[in-house]
Design an enzyme around this catalytic site. Structure first.
Site, short mmCIF file in Angstrom:
data_model
loop_
_atom_site.label_atom_id
_atom_site.label_comp_id
_atom_site.label_asym_id
_atom_site.label_seq_id
_atom_site.Cartn_x
_atom_site.Cartn_y
_atom_site.Cartn_z
N ASP A 3 43.37 38.58 52.88
CA ASP A 3 42.71 37.77 51.78
C ASP A 3 43.68 37.69 51.06
OD1 ASP A 3 41.54 35.70 50.47
OD2 ASP A 3 40.88 37.75 48.83
N ASP A 8 43.90 37.08 46.71
CA ASP A 8 43.12 37.00 45.68
C ASP A 8 41.67 38.03 45.77
OD1 ASP A 8 44.61 36.18 44.07
OD2 ASP A 8 43.56 33.80 44.21
#
Length: 144
Positions: free
Chosen positions: A43, A45
């Site tokens: 991922d 952020d």
């Protein structure tokens, strides 16, 4: 009748067969992994970078090392658009540095420099239904 000693007689043999089967499964699994690289997916952020910030250079280097030294395929997924992901993860050339990039939670999907998928919600529901949705949303927002 049966006693505890009688019911457990087959236990060591059952465990041995189970361990042997698990060992064979593990060896077959390793053989498959040697032929096919593993996809390591991150991922963006909150994992690789502070939300809406550039990732540290060490993170960009780590992604490259996993891909080149580890021999694995590397990908990222995030809610941001592709331009934001590219800015966060080392600038131009992101598609040449990673195997997979999933932008806008998978709305845009790339494998290296090839676009695999691109579909917007407007395309999915159609322009009429989307216009109705926008009207309803705007009415709700006026009430708030």
């Amino acid at each position: 009748g049966r006693t505890m000693a009688n019911t457990n007689r087959g236990w060591p043999a059952t465990v041995a067969v189970g361990v042997a089967a698990a060992g064979m499964a593990y060896l077959l699994w390793r053989r498959v992994l040697r032929r096919r690289p593993v996809l390591v997916l991150f991922d963006v952020d909150g994992t690789l970078a502070v939300p809406a910030q550039k990732a540290p250079e060490e993170i960009v280097q780590m992604l490259a090392a996993i891909r080149t030294k580890g021999g694995h395929e590397v990908g990222v997924v995030g809610a941001g658009d592709f331009e934001k992901q590219q800015w966060q993860l080392g600038g131009p050339g992101l598609l040449t540095r990673l195997n997979y990039v999933f932008s806008e939670n998978g709305v845009h999907a790339f494998h290296r420099e090839r676009l695999l998928h691109c579909k917007s919600i407007v395309e999915h529901v159609g322009p009429e239904l989307w216009a109705d949705f926008e009207l309803g949303l705007n009415e709700l927002l006026r009430c708030v």
